[in-house]
Design a protein around this motif. Structure first.
Motif, PDB file in Angstrom:
ATOM      1  N   GLY A  20      36.730  37.397  51.726  1.00 29.87           N
ATOM      2  CA  GLY A  20      35.786  36.473  52.353  1.00 29.87           C
ATOM      3  C   GLY A  20      34.496  36.301  51.581  1.00 29.87           C
ATOM      4  N   ILE A  21      34.513  36.662  50.281  1.00 28.19           N
ATOM      5  CA  ILE A  21      33.290  36.513  49.474  1.00 28.19           C
ATOM      6  C   ILE A  21      33.473  35.361  48.507  1.00 28.19           C
ATOM      7  N   ASN A  22      32.508  34.440  48.539  1.00 23.92           N
ATOM      8  CA  ASN A  22      32.564  33.312  47.631  1.00 23.92           C
ATOM      9  C   ASN A  22      31.669  33.587  46.420  1.00 23.92           C
ATOM     10  N   LEU A  23      32.292  33.776  45.253  1.00 22.87           N
ATOM     11  CA  LEU A  23      31.527  34.157  44.070  1.00 22.87           C
ATOM     12  C   LEU A  23      30.738  33.001  43.468  1.00 22.87           C
ATOM     13  N   GLY A  24      30.932  31.794  43.975  1.00 23.47           N
ATOM     14  CA  GLY A  24      30.175  30.633  43.507  1.00 23.47           C
ATOM     15  C   GLY A  24      30.371  30.385  42.020  1.00 23.47           C
ATOM     16  N   GLN A  25      29.259  30.188  41.320  1.00 25.60           N
ATOM     17  CA  GLN A  25      29.329  29.862  39.887  1.00 25.60           C
ATOM     18  C   GLN A  25      29.388  31.093  38.989  1.00 25.60           C
ATOM     19  N   SER A  26      29.374  32.306  39.599  1.00 26.85           N
ATOM     20  CA  SER A  26      29.262  33.523  38.773  1.00 26.85           C
ATOM     21  C   SER A  26      30.503  33.708  37.903  1.00 26.85           C
ATOM     22  N   PRO A  27      30.300  34.263  36.710  1.00 26.14           N
ATOM     23  CA  PRO A  27      31.405  34.381  35.753  1.00 26.14           C
ATOM     24  C   PRO A  27      32.204  35.671  35.896  1.00 26.14           C
ATOM     25  N   LEU A  28      32.146  36.322  37.050  1.00 22.68           N
ATOM     26  CA  LEU A  28      32.843  37.598  37.204  1.00 22.68           C
ATOM     27  C   LEU A  28      34.327  37.427  36.890  1.00 22.68           C
ATOM     28  N   ASN A  29      34.859  38.321  36.075  1.00 20.47           N
ATOM     29  CA  ASN A  29      36.226  38.152  35.599  1.00 20.47           C
ATOM     30  C   ASN A  29      36.967  39.464  35.503  1.00 20.47           C
ATOM     31  N   LEU A  30      38.163  39.377  34.993  1.00 22.94           N
ATOM     32  CA  LEU A  30      39.071  40.517  34.902  1.00 22.94           C
ATOM     33  C   LEU A  30      38.458  41.713  34.169  1.00 22.94           C
ATOM     34  N   ALA A  31      37.462  41.460  33.309  1.00 25.95           N
ATOM     35  CA  ALA A  31      36.880  42.548  32.518  1.00 25.95           C
ATOM     36  C   ALA A  31      36.297  43.633  33.414  1.00 25.95           C
ATOM     37  N   LEU A  32      35.843  43.254  34.646  1.00 27.74           N
ATOM     38  CA  LEU A  32      35.331  44.270  35.566  1.00 27.74           C
ATOM     39  C   LEU A  32      36.413  45.314  35.838  1.00 27.74           C
ATOM     40  N   LEU A  33      37.621  44.828  36.126  1.00 23.05           N
ATOM     41  CA  LEU A  33      38.703  45.765  36.428  1.00 23.05           C
ATOM     42  C   LEU A  33      39.083  46.582  35.192  1.00 23.05           C
ATOM     43  N   ILE A  34      39.020  45.906  34.022  1.00 24.24           N
ATOM     44  CA  ILE A  34      39.309  46.649  32.778  1.00 24.24           C
ATOM     45  C   ILE A  34      38.280  47.760  32.594  1.00 24.24           C
ATOM     46  N   SER A  35      37.002  47.466  32.871  1.00 28.26           N
ATOM     47  CA  SER A  35      35.962  48.476  32.655  1.00 28.26           C
ATOM     48  C   SER A  35      36.112  49.626  33.644  1.00 28.26           C
TER      49      SER A  35
END
Lengths: 364, 517
Positions: free
Chosen positions: A197-212
């Motif tokens: 239920g979270i809308n990330l809007g224009q933010s560039p959050l990507n798969l790299a978070l999970l990789i890190s």
């Protein structure tokens, strides 16, 4: 009874100290904000709102945190091997070159393949950039702090030249490469977060978070649950004892720096493959240096690093909002606040240790 | 009037760290112009008491009287002003400065150094003359041997007007000859009316030099007698709380097969000086070979070469392999220490804290140091439960206290640390054991255990090479004694024929002259 109080304190100390240090930093920041006639509590609220208050803010916070997790881990791995790697900035930058080669020239391969190659290339280029200073220290006795600083400059000059002369997109002024093939775009986490239920809007959050995050768990496991990690820590803590035990400190110095550089080199995954989709000038933007503060505040423990990276991500994101929302607070002041947090949580992180131990434990 | 003859008097001194009493109602009287010994095991509260007297850790309650007057020291400056000087076990000298500069450190007397230096020189020379404290005033401290450095510390205290001198384990770093010289100096100080407090755990020294002795155990004084009225055995018993066998029983050695052969080993240091100058040695199963010598004559280098830490420049080193009945040349083995382990050679290093352990790591992590490829799950992944279990086993076998595998190693006493090192090396079931200073910084109760275990190991057929500065130890453990001077063996005696005097003379064959390195 007081024995158990002392034991309880020592157990809590790793968590208590960073929180108190952060409190001190915010207190001093508050005084500064108060002195220029703004309300410190409101400023704090703006920072918090800006970084966690909206889906988009959260997305940006986590995006920045991802960078800091990579560089924080890089500093920590070197630290456990007894090395102070302040060259993460350069290693991340050169690692980005590897990531970009994959994005620019191997983009025709299937997406999953491009992403894996991107990780490998970033790690390889970052590791290579860290290997030279490591080799110089292990085999030639030069000091790694000096050489890694110099390699930051060399890396920066090299990348500027490559961007201005070689990789620049033909027919434009800005020193940027052409856009990567779209197979090299890391998937956004918007879908994942929308389930919650979270809308990330224009933010560039990507798969790299999970990789890190995966890297953090893997590094924790490597350091504390494997023979390699044990030997690395012995070599870093006491080179003489390592030699006595038949562990070559020099070998582990090289191995640790390769690993450290590889982690820093993964920064390009998040910034380039995840967000900008091209190689840009000075894309690490100081994340390599903030990694030092992140590692210090996280006690060089991968789990702690994830939390301190979150804090620094929030500061960068919330700080931007602060300059925007409150007229008297300029962007420069936001940097002062970030600097205070680095000062108290990173450089002065032992400040409260002695007084607290005197109060809560039986021996100092 | 009687009180006038007391240099120092403590009445009901208490010091608590949290809920633990480090000192509990300590009464102590030190007579003016006497040498007073304070003995006790590690952790008995000796150091805390000294820190209380010097104001380094002010006492919680009780009274301290110096020359009959009550004092209340808040810091070491207060006690120095009152004529109390302390020489620490680890010297507090600036190595890159000269002796003179070190002595005046903190009392330079003015902003211009030269003026102070000149005044100080005259004062110091007077002290040197009065007490026979020969030191080269203009040499850099780093160039001096430990025994001279210690004299500098004593000089420093005297220069500050010390009347009561506290020495903390002063003989730990000295050779027998240097110890004699120190004692001569202490007697000299006594004859000039100074008072000396000697903190140590070496009973023989207490018996040799003190007038009175106080024994501490668990923070309280358990015995306070004139030295002539007591014996080393009585002191040991009151320290530990049970009778201690100072002399161990030994059975006749049954020498087995030849296990290690070193031939004409030479090691040169950076400046080309031969530290080992053609050493040949045979080690047989089931015997203890003791190496005696003034420290710095090549014993450390010999251990390092045998243990694979240093490759010899010349000579050869052969070892009987464990399984195949054949000789292996290990002179230039790659990764020396690890390859030695695989051949059944274990090494207990002389410098325990620097080499033998990683002090900041947990006990359980130290128990697998050097054997991490065999212990704690022998694969790439380690099993934390198994590591803890193995550590608990060792702690149980060796009576290590506290039996807490998670505790960092530096929170154990010296004796318990050494038990962990010995346990680790002996549990690897070596056929050859290289032992350096097995009882350095170890309390008397642990010494007894360590000596017994080494004898038991010999009886099981292990070849043991023992390097120690304690002649007593060499004499009571060894079957064969080799004397080393200037990097060569200059004599060999069987233990039945050896005596301390005889060995001392052999060692002094090329004795250190003046102690300058």
């Amino acid at each position: 009874m007081s024995q158990s109080r002392s034991a309880l304190y020592l157990r809590l100390e790793p968590f208590l100290l960073p929180v108190l240090n952060l409190g001190l930093a915010l207190l001093v920041s508050g005084l500064i904000i108060f002195s220029i006639g703004e309300n410190p509590l409101k400023a704090l609220q703006v920072i918090f709102q800006g970084s966690f208050g909206s889906g988009e803010g959260l997305g940006y916070t986590l995006f920045y945190s991802t960078n800091y997790i990579f560089t924080g881990l890089a500093v920590a791995v070197a630290y456990h091997a007894g090395l102070f790697n302040i060259g993460c900035e350069g290693q991340a930058y050169v690692g980005g070159l590897g990531v970009s080669f994959v994005g620019l020239y191997l983009g025709g391969l299937p997406a999953w393949c491009v992403i894996i190659l991107g990780i490998l290339a970033g790690a390889l280029f970052g590791a290579a950039w860290a290997y030279v200073p490591a080799w110089l220290q292990a085999r030639k006795g030069s000091h790694i702090v000096i050489t890694t600083i110099m390699f930051n400059f060399i890396g920066s000059a090299l990348m500027t030249w490559l961007l201005v002369v070689v990789l620049i997109k033909p027919g434009q002024q800005a020193p940027e490469s052409r856009e990567f093939s779209n197979h090299a775009f890391l998937p956004s986490l918007k879908g994942l977060f929308s389930y919650a239920g979270i809308n990330l809007g224009q933010s560039p959050l990507n798969l790299a978070l999970l990789i890190s995050l995966t890297a953090a768990v893997a590094i924790w496991f490597l350091l504390w649950r494997t023979r390699f990690g044990y030997q690395l820590r012995v070599a870093g803590t006491s080179p003489a004892a390592a030699r006595y035990a038949g562990i070559s400190p020099e070998n582990f110095m090289l191995k640790a720096m390769l690993l450290s550089g590889a982690l820093a080199g993964c920064l390009g995954l998040n910034e380039l493959m995840g967000s900008q989709h091209r190689l840009t000038l000075d894309f690490p933007a100081g994340a390599g240096f903030i990694g030092i503060a992140v590692a210090l505040m996280g006690r060089n423990n991968p789990i702690g690093i994830c939390f301190s990276a979150l804090l620094f991500g929030a500061l960068v994101q919330g700080g931007g909002e602060l300059a925007f929302e409150m007229p008297h607070i300029s962007h420069a002041l936001v940097i002062v606040i970030q600097g205070l947090v680095i000062l108290f949580c990173g450089a002065l992180d032992q400040l409260l240790k002695k007084p607290l131990r005197r109060i809560f434990t039986t021996t100092v | 009037m009687e009180i006038e003859s007391h240099a120092l008097e403590l009445r009901g001194v208490q010091k608590r760290f949290g809920s633990v009493y480090a000192n509990k109602s300590v009464d102590l009287t030190v007579l003016k112009g006497s040498i007073h010994g304070i003995v006790g095991e590690n952790g008995a509260g000796k150091s805390t008491l000294m820190h209380g007297i010097t104001g380094f850790h002010p006492i919680d309650s009780g009274e301290i009287l110096v020359r009959g007057k009550p004092v209340n020291f808040k810091s070491t400056e207060d006690s120095i002003a009152c004529g109390i000087g302390m020489v620490h076990q680890h010297f507090m000298l600036v190595e890159s400065l000269s002796v003179l500069e070190n002595v005046i450190l903190g009392s330079e007397g003015g902003i211009f150094l030269n003026e102070g230096l000149h005044k100080a020189r005259l004062g110091i020379l007077a002290l040197v003359k009065a007490y026979g404290l020969e030191v080269p005033l203009d040499s850099k401290v780093s160039k001096l041997g430990v025994c001279i450095q210690q004299r500098v510390e004593i000089l420093k205290a005297l220069y500050r007007g010390a009347d009561i001198l506290i020495l903390d384990e002063p003989t730990a770093v000295l050779t027998p000859i240097e110890v004699e010289e120190l004692f001569k100096l202490l007697r000299n100080l006594r004859s000039q009316g100074k008072t000396v407090l000697l903190v140590t755990h070496k009973l023989k020294e207490i018996m040799a030099v003190t007038d009175r002795v106080t024994v501490m155990k668990q923070g309280v004084v358990v015995l306070n007698v004139a030295t002539v009225d007591t014996s080393a055995a009585q002191l040991a018993e009151s320290m530990v709380g049970r009778p201690i066998l100072l002399d161990i029983k030994r059975t006749a050695a049954s020498r087995g097969e030849l296990l290690l052969r070193a031939q004409a080993l030479k090691v040169f240091d950076l400046s080309g000086v031969a530290r080992l100058n053609g050493v040949s040695l045979d080690l047989f199963a089931g015997e203890i070979v003791g190496i005696a010598g003034v420290s710095g004559n090549g014993q450390s280098e010999l251990l390092e070469v045998l243990a694979g830490l240093v490759k010899p420049n010349e000579g050869s080193l052969l070892c009987k392999a464990a399984l195949v009945d054949d000789w292996v040349d290990i002179t230039n083995a790659t990764n020396g220490p690890r390859s030695r382990h695989n051949l059944g050679i274990a090494h207990i290093p002389e410098d325990r804290l620097k080499l033998g352990v990683v002090p900041s790591m947990r006990a359980e992590d130290n128990v697998r140091l050097g054997y991490e490829d065999k212990a704690g799950g022998d694969h790439f992944l380690t099993d934390p439960k198994q590591i803890t279990r193995e550590c608990l086993n060792l702690m149980d076998q060796w009576d290590v206290r506290p039996a807490e595998p998670m505790l960092s190693l530096d929170s154990f006493s010296g004796g318990n640390q050494q038990k962990i090192v010995l346990g680790r090396e002996i549990n690897s079931e070596p056929r050859i054991l290289l032992v350096g200073q097995p009882t350095r910084g170890v309390d008397i109760g642990a010494i007894e255990v360590i000596h017994k275990r080494l004898m038991a190991l010999r009886d099981k057929g292990v070849a043991i090479l023992l390097v120690s500065v304690e002649l007593d130890e060499i004499l009571s453990l060894s079957d064969r004694i080799l004397v080393m001077t200037s990097g060569v063996f200059t004599g060999e005696v069987s233990s039945s024929k050896a005596s301390e005097n005889g060995l001392g003379l052999m060692m002094a064959g090329i004795a250190d002259k003046g102690g300058i390195r």
